[in-house]
Design a protein around this motif. Structure first.
Motif, PDB file in Angstrom:
ATOM      1  N   GLN A  58      -0.003   1.245   6.733  1.00 40.31           N
ATOM      2  CA  GLN A  58       1.305   1.180   6.099  1.00 40.31           C
ATOM      3  C   GLN A  58       1.608   2.497   5.403  1.00 40.31           C
ATOM      4  OE1 GLN A  58       1.543  -2.126   3.480  1.00 40.31           O
ATOM      5  NE2 GLN A  58       1.539  -3.608   5.124  1.00 40.31           N
ATOM      6  N   THR A  59       2.826   2.945   5.550  1.00 41.80           N
ATOM      7  CA  THR A  59       3.255   4.171   4.904  1.00 41.80           C
ATOM      8  C   THR A  59       3.834   3.852   3.528  1.00 41.80           C
ATOM      9  OG1 THR A  59       5.448   3.982   5.877  1.00 41.80           O
ATOM     10  CG2 THR A  59       3.791   5.229   7.129  1.00 41.80           C
ATOM     11  N   LEU A  91       5.564   0.404   2.243  1.00 45.44           N
ATOM     12  CA  LEU A  91       5.096  -0.361   1.084  1.00 45.44           C
ATOM     13  C   LEU A  91       6.204  -0.551   0.054  1.00 45.44           C
ATOM     14  CD1 LEU A  91       1.572   1.243   0.627  1.00 45.44           C
ATOM     15  CD2 LEU A  91       2.060  -1.084   1.379  1.00 45.44           C
ATOM     16  N   LEU A  92       7.075   0.449  -0.093  1.00 40.68           N
ATOM     17  CA  LEU A  92       8.170   0.334  -1.051  1.00 40.68           C
ATOM     18  C   LEU A  92       9.178  -0.730  -0.647  1.00 40.68           C
ATOM     19  CD1 LEU A  92       8.779   4.099  -1.885  1.00 40.68           C
ATOM     20  CD2 LEU A  92       7.821   2.353  -3.394  1.00 40.68           C
ATOM     21  N   LYS A  93       9.238  -1.076   0.621  1.00 40.46           N
ATOM     22  CA  LYS A  93      10.162  -2.106   1.097  1.00 40.46           C
ATOM     23  C   LYS A  93       9.658  -3.516   0.791  1.00 40.46           C
ATOM     24  CE  LYS A  93      11.943   0.577   4.962  1.00 40.46           C
ATOM     25  NZ  LYS A  93      11.990   0.690   6.424  1.00 40.46           N
ATOM     26  N   LEU A 138       2.869  -7.339  -2.371  1.00 41.83           N
ATOM     27  CA  LEU A 138       1.936  -6.254  -2.674  1.00 41.83           C
ATOM     28  C   LEU A 138       0.769  -6.755  -3.517  1.00 41.83           C
ATOM     29  CD1 LEU A 138       4.493  -3.412  -3.430  1.00 41.83           C
ATOM     30  CD2 LEU A 138       3.055  -3.638  -1.397  1.00 41.83           C
ATOM     31  N   VAL A 139       1.051  -7.633  -4.457  1.00 41.58           N
ATOM     32  CA  VAL A 139      -0.017  -8.201  -5.291  1.00 41.58           C
ATOM     33  C   VAL A 139      -0.970  -9.013  -4.417  1.00 41.58           C
ATOM     34  CG1 VAL A 139      -0.496  -9.882  -7.121  1.00 41.58           C
ATOM     35  CG2 VAL A 139       1.310  -8.182  -7.418  1.00 41.58           C
ATOM     36  N   ASP A 140      -0.432  -9.810  -3.502  1.00 41.49           N
ATOM     37  CA  ASP A 140      -1.289 -10.580  -2.589  1.00 41.49           C
ATOM     38  C   ASP A 140      -2.159  -9.649  -1.753  1.00 41.49           C
ATOM     39  OD1 ASP A 140      -0.309 -12.994  -3.476  1.00 41.49           O
ATOM     40  OD2 ASP A 140       1.152 -13.212  -1.839  1.00 41.49           O
ATOM     41  N   GLN A 141      -1.578  -8.571  -1.268  1.00 39.44           N
ATOM     42  CA  GLN A 141      -2.338  -7.637  -0.444  1.00 39.44           C
ATOM     43  C   GLN A 141      -3.471  -7.000  -1.250  1.00 39.44           C
ATOM     44  OE1 GLN A 141       0.067  -4.871   1.702  1.00 39.44           O
ATOM     45  NE2 GLN A 141      -1.666  -3.776   2.527  1.00 39.44           N
TER      46      GLN A 141
END
Length: 112
Positions: A57-58, A62-64, A70-73
């Motif tokens: 992921q760029t 990630l900003l999208k 993101l927390v789950d990831q």
């Protein structure tokens, strides 16, 4: 069929239609959540196996993402790292721990 029976049948059909729609919407929502979860796990595993940067992921990608995704990831990544750490030998674990601590607290480890 009398008018009263016909109205009751119509009401029953409307109730069944609404129940079906609620179930369909709930199913679609569940499917969406499950597919997001699978996508997050795929990303974590691809990063784990060390794919080239083009596969990862760029920053714009990630900003999208939503904050919750993101927390789950991050949590999945932590679990995977912890699982790997637990499979290491004791001496390798100690060396890795010392190395990590030396980066976090360089002053205390440089004196040792």
């Amino acid at each position: 069929m009398t008018k009263n029976e016909w109205e009751q049948d119509l009401e029953q059909r409307e109730l069944e239609k609404k129940a079906h729609n609620r179930g369909y919407r709930a199913g679609v929502k569940t499917e969406g959540e499950a597919s997001k979860r699978v996508e997050l796990l795929e990303n974590v595993l691809l990063e784990f196996v060390g794919y080239d940067d083009k596969c990862l992921q760029t920053k714009p990608g990630l900003l999208k993402r939503k904050r919750a995704d993101l927390v789950d990831q991050i949590i999945y990544q932590r679990q995977l790292m912890r699982e790997l750490y637990n499979h290491l030998d004791d001496d390798v674990r100690l060396k890795l721990r010392t190395k990590v601590e030396s980066h976090i607290w360089p002053v205390t480890h440089s004196e040792d």
